[in-house]
Scaffold this motif. Structure first.
Motif, PDB file in Angstrom:
ATOM      1  N   THR A 281      -3.817  -8.973  -0.972  1.00  0.00           N
ATOM      2  CA  THR A 281      -2.886  -9.498   0.010  1.00  0.00           C
ATOM      3  C   THR A 281      -1.687 -10.352  -0.884  1.00  0.00           C
ATOM      4  OG1 THR A 281      -3.902 -12.234  -0.037  1.00  0.00           O
ATOM      5  CG2 THR A 281      -4.774 -10.234   1.663  1.00  0.00           C
ATOM      6  N   HIS A 282      -0.487 -10.624  -0.139  1.00  0.00           N
ATOM      7  CA  HIS A 282      -0.079 -11.503  -0.289  1.00  0.00           C
ATOM      8  C   HIS A 282       0.634 -13.008  -1.288  1.00  0.00           C
ATOM      9  CE1 HIS A 282       0.682 -13.373   3.630  1.00  0.00           C
ATOM     10  NE2 HIS A 282       0.423 -15.043   3.021  1.00  0.00           N
ATOM     11  N   TRP A 283      -0.594 -13.264  -0.712  1.00  0.00           N
ATOM     12  CA  TRP A 283      -1.904 -15.037  -0.716  1.00  0.00           C
ATOM     13  C   TRP A 283      -2.170 -14.453  -2.854  1.00  0.00           C
ATOM     14  CZ3 TRP A 283      -0.512 -18.149   1.360  1.00  0.00           C
ATOM     15  CH2 TRP A 283      -1.251 -18.095   3.045  1.00  0.00           C
ATOM     16  N   ASP A 284      -2.132 -13.429  -3.466  1.00  0.00           N
ATOM     17  CA  ASP A 284      -2.584 -12.784  -4.669  1.00  0.00           C
ATOM     18  C   ASP A 284      -1.300 -12.680  -5.200  1.00  0.00           C
ATOM     19  OD1 ASP A 284      -4.929 -14.457  -5.014  1.00  0.00           O
ATOM     20  OD2 ASP A 284      -6.071 -12.978  -3.903  1.00  0.00           O
ATOM     21  N   GLN A 285      -0.697 -11.301  -4.675  1.00  0.00           N
ATOM     22  CA  GLN A 285       0.218 -10.734  -5.007  1.00  0.00           C
ATOM     23  C   GLN A 285       1.724 -10.811  -5.076  1.00  0.00           C
ATOM     24  OE1 GLN A 285      -2.304  -6.209  -5.503  1.00  0.00           O
ATOM     25  NE2 GLN A 285      -1.009  -6.557  -3.814  1.00  0.00           N
ATOM     26  N   PHE A 286       2.773 -10.513  -5.885  1.00  0.00           N
ATOM     27  CA  PHE A 286       4.337 -10.320  -5.481  1.00  0.00           C
ATOM     28  C   PHE A 286       4.343  -9.341  -4.860  1.00  0.00           C
ATOM     29  CE2 PHE A 286       3.190 -13.735  -8.690  1.00  0.00           C
ATOM     30  CZ  PHE A 286       4.219 -15.151  -7.284  1.00  0.00           C
ATOM     31  N   ASP A 287       4.995  -9.072  -3.992  1.00  0.00           N
ATOM     32  CA  ASP A 287       4.979  -7.471  -3.333  1.00  0.00           C
ATOM     33  C   ASP A 287       6.961  -7.727  -3.289  1.00  0.00           C
ATOM     34  OD1 ASP A 287       5.834  -9.658  -1.456  1.00  0.00           O
ATOM     35  OD2 ASP A 287       4.757  -7.943   0.796  1.00  0.00           O
ATOM     36  N   LEU A 288       7.476  -6.931  -3.453  1.00  0.00           N
ATOM     37  CA  LEU A 288       9.513  -6.503  -3.254  1.00  0.00           C
ATOM     38  C   LEU A 288       9.881  -6.336  -1.674  1.00  0.00           C
ATOM     39  CD1 LEU A 288       8.753  -6.463  -6.831  1.00  0.00           C
ATOM     40  CD2 LEU A 288      10.183  -4.857  -6.626  1.00  0.00           C
ATOM     41  N   GLU A 289      11.078  -6.380  -1.659  1.00  0.00           N
ATOM     42  CA  GLU A 289      11.444  -6.089  -0.325  1.00  0.00           C
ATOM     43  C   GLU A 289      12.113  -4.693  -0.536  1.00  0.00           C
ATOM     44  OE1 GLU A 289      13.515  -9.456   1.059  1.00  0.00           O
ATOM     45  OE2 GLU A 289      11.617 -10.419   2.076  1.00  0.00           O
ATOM     46  N   SER A 290      13.184  -4.704  -1.808  1.00  0.00           N
ATOM     47  CA  SER A 290      13.758  -3.426  -2.061  1.00  0.00           C
ATOM     48  C   SER A 290      13.944  -3.236  -3.423  1.00  0.00           C
ATOM     49  CB  SER A 290      14.987  -4.090  -1.955  1.00  0.00           C
ATOM     50  OG  SER A 290      16.049  -2.740  -1.995  1.00  0.00           O
ATOM     51  N   PRO A 291      12.854  -2.272  -3.454  1.00  0.00           N
ATOM     52  CA  PRO A 291      13.158  -1.134  -2.793  1.00  0.00           C
ATOM     53  C   PRO A 291      11.491  -1.035  -2.332  1.00  0.00           C
ATOM     54  CG  PRO A 291      12.362  -0.297  -5.004  1.00  0.00           C
ATOM     55  CD  PRO A 291      13.616  -1.414  -5.384  1.00  0.00           C
ATOM     56  N   GLU A 292      11.153  -0.585  -0.806  1.00  0.00           N
ATOM     57  CA  GLU A 292       9.922  -1.432  -0.298  1.00  0.00           C
ATOM     58  C   GLU A 292       9.114  -0.190  -1.157  1.00  0.00           C
ATOM     59  OE1 GLU A 292      10.733  -0.153   3.620  1.00  0.00           O
ATOM     60  OE2 GLU A 292      12.213  -1.926   4.015  1.00  0.00           O
ATOM     61  N   GLU A 293       9.202   1.322  -1.525  1.00  0.00           N
ATOM     62  CA  GLU A 293       8.151   1.934  -1.577  1.00  0.00           C
ATOM     63  C   GLU A 293       8.821   2.955  -3.213  1.00  0.00           C
ATOM     64  OE1 GLU A 293       7.951   5.794   1.101  1.00  0.00           O
ATOM     65  OE2 GLU A 293       7.210   4.056   1.518  1.00  0.00           O
ATOM     66  N   ILE A 294       7.638   3.687  -3.783  1.00  0.00           N
ATOM     67  CA  ILE A 294       7.776   4.477  -5.040  1.00  0.00           C
ATOM     68  C   ILE A 294       8.138   5.706  -3.931  1.00  0.00           C
ATOM     69  CG2 ILE A 294       4.992   4.467  -5.875  1.00  0.00           C
ATOM     70  CD1 ILE A 294       5.798   4.907  -8.436  1.00  0.00           C
ATOM     71  N   GLN A 295       8.044   7.002  -5.408  1.00  0.00           N
ATOM     72  CA  GLN A 295       8.299   8.123  -4.656  1.00  0.00           C
ATOM     73  C   GLN A 295       8.068   9.086  -5.250  1.00  0.00           C
ATOM     74  OE1 GLN A 295      10.087   8.597  -1.552  1.00  0.00           O
ATOM     75  NE2 GLN A 295      11.093   6.347  -1.233  1.00  0.00           N
ATOM     76  N   ASP A 296       7.858   8.319  -6.412  1.00  0.00           N
ATOM     77  CA  ASP A 296       6.971  10.046  -7.371  1.00  0.00           C
ATOM     78  C   ASP A 296       5.630   9.605  -7.587  1.00  0.00           C
ATOM     79  OD1 ASP A 296       6.871  11.420  -9.191  1.00  0.00           O
ATOM     80  OD2 ASP A 296       7.853  10.670 -11.177  1.00  0.00           O
ATOM     81  N   LEU A 297       4.686  10.174  -6.468  1.00  0.00           N
ATOM     82  CA  LEU A 297       3.392   9.641  -7.171  1.00  0.00           C
ATOM     83  C   LEU A 297       2.816  11.480  -7.018  1.00  0.00           C
ATOM     84  CD1 LEU A 297       1.877   7.363  -4.593  1.00  0.00           C
ATOM     85  CD2 LEU A 297       2.194   7.214  -7.012  1.00  0.00           C
ATOM     86  N   PRO A 298       1.868  11.350  -8.149  1.00  0.00           N
ATOM     87  CA  PRO A 298       1.170  13.247  -7.905  1.00  0.00           C
ATOM     88  C   PRO A 298       0.228  13.635  -6.065  1.00  0.00           C
ATOM     89  CG  PRO A 298       0.113  11.666  -9.736  1.00  0.00           C
ATOM     90  CD  PRO A 298       1.358  10.744  -9.035  1.00  0.00           C
ATOM     91  N   ASP A 299       0.781  14.815  -6.212  1.00  0.00           N
ATOM     92  CA  ASP A 299       0.187  14.360  -3.952  1.00  0.00           C
ATOM     93  C   ASP A 299      -0.905  14.824  -4.497  1.00  0.00           C
ATOM     94  OD1 ASP A 299       2.655  13.830  -3.439  1.00  0.00           O
ATOM     95  OD2 ASP A 299       3.186  16.498  -3.183  1.00  0.00           O
ATOM     96  N   GLU A 300      -1.520  15.470  -5.291  1.00  0.00           N
ATOM     97  CA  GLU A 300      -2.837  16.114  -5.596  1.00  0.00           C
ATOM     98  C   GLU A 300      -4.369  14.809  -5.674  1.00  0.00           C
ATOM     99  OE1 GLU A 300      -3.615  19.030  -7.816  1.00  0.00           O
ATOM    100  OE2 GLU A 300      -2.373  21.016  -7.337  1.00  0.00           O
ATOM    101  N   LEU A 301      -3.323  13.905  -6.717  1.00  0.00           N
ATOM    102  CA  LEU A 301      -4.264  12.835  -7.268  1.00  0.00           C
ATOM    103  C   LEU A 301      -4.015  12.041  -6.066  1.00  0.00           C
ATOM    104  CD1 LEU A 301      -5.861  10.617  -9.057  1.00  0.00           C
ATOM    105  CD2 LEU A 301      -3.483   9.957 -10.186  1.00  0.00           C
ATOM    106  N   VAL A 302      -3.330  11.396  -5.003  1.00  0.00           N
ATOM    107  CA  VAL A 302      -3.032  10.377  -4.203  1.00  0.00           C
ATOM    108  C   VAL A 302      -4.726  10.958  -2.769  1.00  0.00           C
ATOM    109  CG1 VAL A 302      -1.721   9.952  -2.012  1.00  0.00           C
ATOM    110  CG2 VAL A 302      -0.758  10.049  -4.029  1.00  0.00           C
ATOM    111  N   GLU A 303      -4.251  12.297  -2.947  1.00  0.00           N
ATOM    112  CA  GLU A 303      -5.454  12.773  -1.666  1.00  0.00           C
ATOM    113  C   GLU A 303      -6.674  12.644  -2.684  1.00  0.00           C
ATOM    114  OE1 GLU A 303      -7.059  14.951   1.267  1.00  0.00           O
ATOM    115  OE2 GLU A 303      -5.778  14.015   1.120  1.00  0.00           O
TER     116      GLU A 303
END
Length: 502
Positions: A281-303
């Motif tokens: 949660t945001h109580w323990d981590q620092f998240d980013l507003e911009s950019p919001e997400e990563i684009q380059d992830l290996p699809d097979e590994l994600v699955e």
């Protein structure tokens, strides 16, 4: 009597009846402060001036302290919200009160830490009870901040210590030199003081023209105290980090690196951390507003990672009975540990497929939304490491730690069994503080679970760890507060003088 020009100016500017600061005399005589100081000390050596020193302490509000003067201390805002909500009769939800008090982020922890300490009430199981007869107007810290903001003096040193520990004030000590004309100086002025035709500094023009042969140079007191220049040097933390790298390279490890901002996929999902885990949660981590997400992830590994979370790995694993969303996995955070680098390398994403045996490490900065105290920081250095090999055991891991810490003179390690979502078996490491004798946690470790390794395509065993560089420093040198080497509270003399022991 003939004297150098600066000495004449200081002698004629000073008073016989009043001690005046040297800075004031320098301004009036149109001299640099250091020039006026040197002249005054030289005149004092001749008995023409009296120079005394006065130690002065100044206390100023920090930006956070000024904010609390305007908006109120977080604990007082929580107490006032609790009274308005009737928490002095019946407990009220903490979440409700935080919203009404306008508290969020670090201010929540600050409010909770001081609410009970000051007797404003209690917080139990997410509900707040307020003490009806507490008196916020009598709050010593509040009154001290108001007084300092008004330019008044606060004499209570314990109270000032408390405000300083909270980062609400800054205290500085300075030495003021006070100058007055002595009886001999008065006599000299009455008899007449003239500027001696002397040269105090050799210039290029004097040398090229040859005039230096004919001028009279001013005398210098080579025994006079001079200010020691504070030159730059490598920070002791960086020295220790370099020493750690040397030791690990000597043990056969290669260094790895990677992004400070990374996808939760690499930071948590690959580690078999459920997406509803409190540490995500945001109580323990620092998240980013911009950019919001990563684009380059290996699809097979994600699955494969998604399947491990939802269905488990093998016959004896069921995964987690909780949601898993790819949008969460793609969101970006400041890394809370450098194990994200390990996931990138073990998966082959960073450098291609690896064959056992392999050893990798990093000494990199990580970021956590912790409360600042003597052993916790918002950003610190983690010593990450892992070994990829066949038939590894906890004894191999313990032996690695023993060899590593012996290089820094630490031989009293303790190991305590521990639970991690990503390793089994797991254990924490502890060392004994050389000054206080307290047991200090220095790291966490274990053997990666099948739910971590199989989605990554790793068939051998992997033992891994995350150690604190700052706490290693505490065990090596006896620092009791991690902030002694970080930030605005650090001891500059200590940083200049201490050398890393090899």
């Amino acid at each position: 009597m003939q004297l150098p020009e600066a000495q004449v100016a200081v002698l004629k500017t000073a008073d016989a009846d009043t001690d005046r600061p040297i800075t004031e005399l320098a301004e009036e005589a149109d001299l640099k402060v250091e020039t006026a100081t040197g002249a005054a000390l030289a005149l004092a050596e001749e008995g023409l001036l009296s120079v005394t020193e006065r130690e002065e302490a100044t206390t100023t509000l920090t930006e956070e302290g000024r904010e609390y003067v305007e908006q109120g201390l977080p604990e007082l805002r929580l107490y006032e919200a609790a009274l308005e909500a009737g928490a002095d009769d019946e407990p009220v939800s903490l979440g409700q009160l935080l919203g009404e008090a306008g508290l969020d982020g670090p201010a929540v922890d600050i409010a909770l830490a001081n609410f009970a300490r000051k007797g404003y009430g209690t917080v139990d199981s997410g509900e707040v009870s307020a003490t009806a007869d507490a008196d916020p107007d009598a709050d010593d810290e509040r009154r001290a901040l108001d007084a300092l903001d008004a330019g008044e003096t606060v004499e209570d040193t314990e109270l000032l210590d408390q405000l300083e520990s909270r980062g609400l004030i800054e205290r500085q000590e300075s030495t003021t030199r006070l100058v007055s004309v002595s009886d001999d100086g008065v006599t000299a002025l009455m008899e007449g003081v003239e500027v001696a035709e002397t040269v105090g500094q050799v210039s290029p023009e004097l040398i090229t023209s040859g005039e230096w042969r004919d001028v009279e140079f001013a005398e210098y007191n080579v025994e006079a105290e001079a200010e020691e220049p504070a030159h730059g040097r490598e920070h002791i933390l960086r020295q220790t980090a370099n020493r750690v790298k040397d030791v690990l390279v000597g043990m056969g490890f290669k260094e790895m690196d990677g992004p400070h901002v990374d996808a939760q996929f690499w930071i948590n999902d690959c580690l078999f951390m459920p997406q509803d885990h409190p540490a995500r949660t945001h109580w323990d981590q620092f998240d980013l507003e911009s950019p919001e997400e990563i684009q380059d992830l290996p699809d097979e590994l994600v699955e494969r990672v998604r399947s491990a979370h939802l269905e488990g790995v093998g016959e004896d694993s069921e995964g987690y009975h909780s949601p898993w969303e790819e949008s969460v996995a793609r969101s970006l955070d400041l890394r809370g540990h450098t194990t994200s680098l390990s996931m990138r390398h073990l998966s082959g994403f960073a450098k291609g497929d690896l064959e056992p045996p392999e050893r990798y490490f990093s000494v990199e900065k990580v970021y956590r939304n912790d409360t600042l105290d003597p052993t916790h920081l918002l950003e610190f250095f983690q010593i990450e490491g892992w070994v990829l090999a066949e038939d590894l055991s906890a004894r191999d891991l313990m032996g690695t730690f023993t060899e590593f810490y012996e290089q820094f003179g630490i031989t009293d390690l303790d190991f305590k069994p521990h639970y991690n979502p990503y390793t089994e078996p797991s254990f924490e490491l502890f060392g004994t503080h050389p000054e206080t004798g307290e047991i200090v946690e220095v790291g966490n470790s274990g053997i990666f679970r099948a739910e971590v390794l199989e989605p990554l395509g790793v068939e051998a065993d992997v033992m891994a760890w995350g150690l604190s560089l700052e706490r290693l420093l505490m065990l090596m040198y006896g620092f009791e507060d991690i902030r002694d080497v970080h930030g605005t509270l650090c001891d500059l003399e200590l940083l200049r003088d201490v050398e890393v022991v090899y």
